[in-house]
Enzyme design. Structure first.
Site, PDB file in Angstrom:
ATOM      1  N   GLU A  97     -20.128 -20.968  36.755  1.00 52.94           N
ATOM      2  CA  GLU A  97     -21.227 -20.625  35.843  1.00 52.94           C
ATOM      3  C   GLU A  97     -21.300 -21.561  34.637  1.00 52.94           C
ATOM      4  O   GLU A  97     -21.480 -21.148  33.498  1.00 52.94           O
ATOM      5  CB  GLU A  97     -21.124 -19.154  35.434  1.00 52.94           C
ATOM      6  CG  GLU A  97     -21.211 -18.237  36.654  1.00 52.94           C
ATOM      7  CD  GLU A  97     -21.008 -16.763  36.352  1.00 52.94           C
ATOM      8  OE1 GLU A  97     -20.721 -16.421  35.188  1.00 52.94           O
ATOM      9  OE2 GLU A  97     -21.137 -15.945  37.276  1.00 52.94           O
ATOM     10  N   GLU A 130     -22.187 -15.475  46.792  1.00 53.89           N
ATOM     11  CA  GLU A 130     -21.893 -14.123  46.311  1.00 53.89           C
ATOM     12  C   GLU A 130     -23.094 -13.201  46.544  1.00 53.89           C
ATOM     13  O   GLU A 130     -23.589 -12.553  45.621  1.00 53.89           O
ATOM     14  CB  GLU A 130     -21.532 -14.141  44.819  1.00 53.89           C
ATOM     15  CG  GLU A 130     -20.359 -15.043  44.471  1.00 53.89           C
ATOM     16  CD  GLU A 130     -20.034 -15.042  42.978  1.00 53.89           C
ATOM     17  OE1 GLU A 130     -20.465 -14.107  42.269  1.00 53.89           O
ATOM     18  OE2 GLU A 130     -19.336 -15.977  42.522  1.00 53.89           O
TER      19      GLU A 130
END
Length: 529
Positions: A295, A400
């Site tokens: 991220e 994910e």
């Protein structure tokens, strides 16, 4: 659907949006385009009115340029229910950039396309605008066509002493899918036989939910503890399940080991160097890839402490430690949310290019990780974004995948999985549904008795449809042949001779690999009798 899309007929079909001044121009090579200038508001631009239907899916593209330097340009539709962003890209001066995306609308009605950029000092140039409508059936037909390209016809001939063996029993089992679909796990699988049985019967790829993260393996500075990931790794090896490494660093300041945020820069640098060398060396040869800096588009913990090249430095270090695996830039909202300016495909590619430039010769080790935590998926936007990212020719994994709880959760999950599996640029997918007795992160596949929920039924249906871990059984024909259409992947074939007295059998591993032509893959297996 666009009138005068190539701007060859002047400004027919086009009008002003806001207070821009629009004009028609020609380039030296004769190319024609429209310009929106004298802009005072970020939405001042050129526009065209269309009619959009709520049962259609729309793909959108255009070529854009700005008059000076660079600027983020978006394509937006004003619909009867509000504004809908369709696409955005970083446009440059003196060269054309493709603006590619898509949308669906909540209600049918008139709409207006326009272009926006926050930099009001630049002119926006637009050319070759396309808006294509698709029915649900047409959209699904693309999935079918794409998936058929991931199959190949295989012919197996069984011989004994040069002669064909008729009615020989053949069993073909897929060991590794050419386009894997896996699921996350956590420490709860270690002592739960029900969880183990449910999981290992379905999946051949996984990611550990939290057990490899820095805050798990080194909760106290200098006291590393790999016992949990080691135990899960041992279990996965017993069942031939491949593991993605997740993650070495997380750039979110809220997910650091408790002792890390207070470190001074020199001490943080030393701790980070120790971390990356420790975990990558320990699991070298045991993982199929690493999420190196998680991220990194949304957060900048390490950059704020160590400088703007911190993430790029970690990727370069990782490439030096293990040359054999892809190194992922794992990010959310690149596919999920058109409105998240931090992680659009354009922003993702800009960051990726910066890291690759820093890495030099190791740039080819980079890979694209897209988290895919969806509320309501926009299928045209997903497909167009994947098209944009796939142009890098780097591996892409949907890492994910989950969908917010609601009455349409299972349907949306199926849409996302089909979109990912059918896209030629996607190498694999991981569903983010590690089971916990008190509830999964956002989406479970089973209840606490390991009976499928609706989402689990979707996954089972697709695993079967796509031949993952499937077994095909048949007999050879009069010429000793057996023929089947198999998905790309690695298989084990077992042959049993029909003459029981001979008690002969043979097994062999083989791969079904892509080809640019339609030639069959032929195998010759000898059976001793």
């Amino acid at each position: 659907m666009i009138k005068n899309p190539e701007l060859n007929e002047g400004l027919i079909g086009w009008s002003t949006f806001g207070n821009a001044v629009i004009e028609h121009r020609n380039e030296s090579d004769g190319n024609k385009f429209v310009v929106a200038g004298k802009r005072n508001h970020f939405q001042d631009s050129v526009s065209q009115k269309v009619y959009l239907e709520n049962d259609k899916l729309y793909t959108f593209s255009a070529w854009v340029q700005v008059s000076e330097e660079k600027a983020l340009v978006r394509a937006v539709f004003r619909t009867v229910t509000g504004l809908k962003r369709a696409a955005e890209t970083v446009a440059e001066s003196k060269c054309w950039s493709m603006l590619k995306g898509g949308l669906t609308v909540d209600a049918s009605g008139p709409a207006e396309l326009f272009f926006e950029t926050d930099n009001t000092s630049v002119e926006v140039w637009v050319d070759s605008v396309s808006l294509q409508p698709f029915t649900q059936e047409e959209w699904m037909s693309h999935h079918v066509e794409s998936i058929e390209k991931t199959k190949r016809r295989v012919r197996i001939r069984v011989e004994a002493k040069g002669n064909p063996v008729v009615n020989s029993k053949i069993s073909i089992h897929q060991k590794v899918s050419g386009k894997p679909i896996g699921c996350a796990v956590n420490k709860g699988i270690l002592n739960n036989v029900g969880y183990q049985n449910w999981f290992t019967s379905r999946f051949a790829h996984t990611t550990f939910e939290d057990e490899m993260k820095w805050y798990t393996t080194e909760p106290v500075q200098g006291k590393e503890d790999y016992s949990l990931p080691d135990s899960i790794m041992t279990l996965m090896k017993q069942h031939n399940i491949a593991v993605r490494g997740h993650n070495i660093f997380w750039d979110d300041p809220h997910y650091q080991p408790n002792w890390v945020p207070s470190l001074q820069p020199n001490d943080l640098s030393a701790a980070a160097n120790k971390r990356i060398n420790s975990i990558m060396t320990k699991y070298k040869g045991q993982v199929i890839g690493w999420d190196v800096v998680n991220e990194n588009l949304h957060f900048n913990f390490f950059e704020s402490k160590l400088g703007p090249d911190a993430a790029a430095t970690f990727y370069k270090m990782a490439a030096g430690i293990d040359h054999s695996i892809p190194l992922f830039m794992n990010e959310f909202n690149t596919l999920e949310q058109k409105g998240d300016a931090a992680s659009t495909p354009a922003k993702y590619l800009e960051k990726l290019k910066n890291i690759q430039t820093f890495m030099g010769a190791e740039a080819k080790r980079m890979a694209i990780g897209l988290e895919c935590h969806f509320d309501v998926p926009s299928l045209p936007y997903i497909r167009s974004s994947l098209d944009t990212l796939a142009a890098t020719n780097l591996p892409i994994w949907l890492t994910e995948i989950d969908v917010k709880s609601g009455p349409s959760q299972a349907m949306y999950l199926e849409q996302v999985l089909r979109e990912g599996h059918s896209h030629p640029g996607v190498s694999g997918m991981i569903i983010w549904s590690a089971w916990k007795p008190n509830g999964c992160y956002r989406m479970c596949l089973t209840d606490n008795n390991f009976k499928n929920l609706a989402t689990g039924d979707v996954v089972d249906k697709l695993l079967k449809e796509w031949g993952i871990k499937a077994t095909v059984e048949a007999k050879t024909d009069a010429a000793g042949f057996f023929e089947a259409s198999l998905f790309h992947g690695e298989y084990e074939v077992k042959i049993s001779d029909p003459v029981e007295a001979a008690n002969s059998s043979v097994s062999q591993r083989f791969k079904v690999e892509p080809r640019h032509d339609s030639q069959d893959q032929i195998m010759l297996l000898q059976v001793s009798t």
